[in-house]
Design a protein around this motif. Structure first.
Motif, PDB file in Angstrom:
ATOM      1  N   VAL A  17    -118.579  37.463  81.784  1.00  0.00           N
ATOM      2  CA  VAL A  17    -117.703  38.390  81.055  1.00  0.00           C
ATOM      3  C   VAL A  17    -118.192  39.817  81.255  1.00  0.00           C
ATOM      4  O   VAL A  17    -117.402  40.738  81.482  1.00  0.00           O
ATOM      5  CB  VAL A  17    -117.630  38.014  79.555  1.00  0.00           C
ATOM      6  CG1 VAL A  17    -116.912  39.089  78.748  1.00  0.00           C
ATOM      7  CG2 VAL A  17    -116.955  36.654  79.379  1.00  0.00           C
ATOM      8  N   GLU A  18    -119.500  40.009  81.195  1.00  0.00           N
ATOM      9  CA  GLU A  18    -120.085  41.339  81.394  1.00  0.00           C
ATOM     10  C   GLU A  18    -119.727  41.901  82.771  1.00  0.00           C
ATOM     11  O   GLU A  18    -119.319  43.058  82.904  1.00  0.00           O
ATOM     12  CB  GLU A  18    -121.613  41.232  81.230  1.00  0.00           C
ATOM     13  CG  GLU A  18    -122.340  42.536  81.311  1.00  0.00           C
ATOM     14  CD  GLU A  18    -122.394  43.252  79.981  1.00  0.00           C
ATOM     15  OE1 GLU A  18    -123.001  44.331  79.967  1.00  0.00           O
ATOM     16  OE2 GLU A  18    -121.837  42.779  78.983  1.00  0.00           O
ATOM     17  N   LEU A  19    -119.874  41.089  83.813  1.00  0.00           N
ATOM     18  CA  LEU A  19    -119.571  41.564  85.170  1.00  0.00           C
ATOM     19  C   LEU A  19    -118.097  41.909  85.349  1.00  0.00           C
ATOM     20  O   LEU A  19    -117.764  42.871  86.029  1.00  0.00           O
ATOM     21  CB  LEU A  19    -119.984  40.527  86.218  1.00  0.00           C
ATOM     22  CG  LEU A  19    -121.448  40.499  86.592  1.00  0.00           C
ATOM     23  CD1 LEU A  19    -121.736  39.337  87.543  1.00  0.00           C
ATOM     24  CD2 LEU A  19    -121.883  41.805  87.234  1.00  0.00           C
ATOM     25  N   LYS A  40    -122.284  55.457  85.164  1.00  0.00           N
ATOM     26  CA  LYS A  40    -123.073  54.570  86.029  1.00  0.00           C
ATOM     27  C   LYS A  40    -123.310  53.241  85.327  1.00  0.00           C
ATOM     28  O   LYS A  40    -123.208  52.169  85.937  1.00  0.00           O
ATOM     29  CB  LYS A  40    -124.399  55.236  86.396  1.00  0.00           C
ATOM     30  CG  LYS A  40    -125.236  54.394  87.320  1.00  0.00           C
ATOM     31  CD  LYS A  40    -126.532  55.078  87.692  1.00  0.00           C
ATOM     32  CE  LYS A  40    -127.319  54.192  88.638  1.00  0.00           C
ATOM     33  NZ  LYS A  40    -128.641  54.678  88.892  1.00  0.00           N
ATOM     34  N   GLU A  41    -123.599  53.287  84.047  1.00  0.00           N
ATOM     35  CA  GLU A  41    -123.858  52.065  83.279  1.00  0.00           C
ATOM     36  C   GLU A  41    -122.588  51.244  83.056  1.00  0.00           C
ATOM     37  O   GLU A  41    -122.575  50.039  83.308  1.00  0.00           O
ATOM     38  CB  GLU A  41    -124.467  52.436  81.925  1.00  0.00           C
ATOM     39  CG  GLU A  41    -124.713  51.248  81.019  1.00  0.00           C
ATOM     40  CD  GLU A  41    -125.221  51.665  79.644  1.00  0.00           C
ATOM     41  OE1 GLU A  41    -125.018  50.888  78.696  1.00  0.00           O
ATOM     42  OE2 GLU A  41    -125.814  52.756  79.518  1.00  0.00           O
ATOM     43  N   VAL A  42    -121.522  51.871  82.574  1.00  0.00           N
ATOM     44  CA  VAL A  42    -120.326  51.101  82.204  1.00  0.00           C
ATOM     45  C   VAL A  42    -119.520  50.618  83.402  1.00  0.00           C
ATOM     46  O   VAL A  42    -118.681  49.732  83.259  1.00  0.00           O
ATOM     47  CB  VAL A  42    -119.418  51.859  81.206  1.00  0.00           C
ATOM     48  CG1 VAL A  42    -120.172  52.184  79.921  1.00  0.00           C
ATOM     49  CG2 VAL A  42    -118.800  53.101  81.823  1.00  0.00           C
ATOM     50  N   PHE A  43    -119.777  51.176  84.585  1.00  0.00           N
ATOM     51  CA  PHE A  43    -119.060  50.735  85.782  1.00  0.00           C
ATOM     52  C   PHE A  43    -119.973  50.041  86.788  1.00  0.00           C
ATOM     53  O   PHE A  43    -119.650  49.926  87.962  1.00  0.00           O
ATOM     54  CB  PHE A  43    -118.345  51.920  86.448  1.00  0.00           C
ATOM     55  CG  PHE A  43    -117.246  52.505  85.590  1.00  0.00           C
ATOM     56  CD1 PHE A  43    -116.316  51.699  84.970  1.00  0.00           C
ATOM     57  CD2 PHE A  43    -117.158  53.878  85.409  1.00  0.00           C
ATOM     58  CE1 PHE A  43    -115.298  52.234  84.190  1.00  0.00           C
ATOM     59  CE2 PHE A  43    -116.142  54.429  84.632  1.00  0.00           C
ATOM     60  CZ  PHE A  43    -115.215  53.600  84.011  1.00  0.00           C
ATOM     61  N   GLU A  44    -121.120  49.519  86.336  1.00  0.00           N
ATOM     62  CA  GLU A  44    -122.076  48.900  87.253  1.00  0.00           C
ATOM     63  C   GLU A  44    -121.569  47.613  87.894  1.00  0.00           C
ATOM     64  O   GLU A  44    -122.150  47.124  88.854  1.00  0.00           O
ATOM     65  CB  GLU A  44    -123.422  48.661  86.564  1.00  0.00           C
ATOM     66  CG  GLU A  44    -123.386  47.608  85.477  1.00  0.00           C
ATOM     67  CD  GLU A  44    -124.696  47.519  84.701  1.00  0.00           C
ATOM     68  OE1 GLU A  44    -125.640  48.268  85.006  1.00  0.00           O
ATOM     69  OE2 GLU A  44    -124.757  46.698  83.779  1.00  0.00           O
ATOM     70  N   GLY A  45    -120.464  47.071  87.412  1.00  0.00           N
ATOM     71  CA  GLY A  45    -119.907  45.854  87.998  1.00  0.00           C
ATOM     72  C   GLY A  45    -118.998  46.097  89.192  1.00  0.00           C
ATOM     73  O   GLY A  45    -118.596  45.148  89.867  1.00  0.00           O
ATOM     74  N   ILE A  46    -118.693  47.360  89.480  1.00  0.00           N
ATOM     75  CA  ILE A  46    -117.835  47.662  90.627  1.00  0.00           C
ATOM     76  C   ILE A  46    -118.522  47.173  91.902  1.00  0.00           C
ATOM     77  O   ILE A  46    -119.679  47.473  92.151  1.00  0.00           O
ATOM     78  CB  ILE A  46    -117.535  49.175  90.712  1.00  0.00           C
ATOM     79  CG1 ILE A  46    -116.685  49.623  89.521  1.00  0.00           C
ATOM     80  CG2 ILE A  46    -116.826  49.516  92.027  1.00  0.00           C
ATOM     81  CD1 ILE A  46    -116.458  51.128  89.440  1.00  0.00           C
ATOM     82  N   GLY A  47    -117.800  46.401  92.679  1.00  0.00           N
ATOM     83  CA  GLY A  47    -118.331  45.892  93.937  1.00  0.00           C
ATOM     84  C   GLY A  47    -119.147  44.624  93.815  1.00  0.00           C
ATOM     85  O   GLY A  47    -119.620  44.093  94.813  1.00  0.00           O
TER      86      GLY A  47
END
Length: 189
Positions: free
Chosen positions: A110-112, A41-48
């Motif tokens: 970069v984070e997103l 959930k944390e490492v893929f929070e940029g999906i969408g």
């Protein structure tokens, strides 16, 4: 991620452990499915999330037309082919036209772009395109360095290798002096 989705993810992680021949009920693994679901959930929070949203607040450049370089922005992401990490540093250079953005916004950009299954080439392009579209600078150049565990820890097993991807837009496309200035800026300590 809804509770049901998280629960489904936990169940799938538990199934993977069983398929691998592990006992998900042994002491060290009991909470692993929950921890892995939380980590995903944390490492893929940029999906969408559109990366350009990191650049929504811009400011008048007040006539500044020199190069701005933000370098050594750490990132961690997951290779979309193997779902194992790759990581490194991103370097961003741009020449403002009329608008600038707070420097911390580049770290957020970069984070997103890194918080989703990714390939380094797309990540580099997404960063450059977001800056180019939002700020409409005279030029932008982005260089991303990465170490890919899918190459270092599995397959050909070549630890220590790194990959560099670069995207140039606007005045950086044909101006060798700008390219050299950017390269000197990111090489200096």
């Amino acid at each position: 991620m809804t509770v049901l989705q998280k629960s489904g993810l936990e169940e799938n992680i538990r199934d993977i452990l069983e398929i691998l021949g592990e006992d998900p009920n042994r002491e060290g693994l009991i909470d692993t499915p929950k921890r892995v679901a939380k980590m995903y959930k944390e490492v893929f929070e940029g999906i969408g999330v559109e990366p350009a949203t990191a650049l929504t607040t811009t400011f008048d450049s007040e006539g500044y037309d020199g190069m701005i370089v933000v370098k050594d922005i750490d990132y961690y992401t997951f290779c979309e082919h193997h779902l194992i990490p790759f990581f490194g540093k991103a370097h961003i250079g741009y020449i403002p036209n009329e608008r600038i953005v707070g420097l911390s916004k580049f770290a957020r950009l970069v984070e997103l772009t890194s918080k989703r299954p990714q390939v380094q080439e797309r990540m580099t392009e997404q960063i450059a395109r977001s800056i180019h579209e939002v700020l409409q600078p005279t030029g932008v150049m982005v260089s991303v360095e990465g170490q890919h565990l899918c190459m270092c820890a599995r397959g050909v097993k070549k630890p220590g290798t790194s990959t560099v991807t670069t995207v140039k837009k606007g005045s950086f496309l044909n101006d060798e002096s700008l390219i050299r200035e950017f390269e000197r800026s990111i090489a200096s300590k």
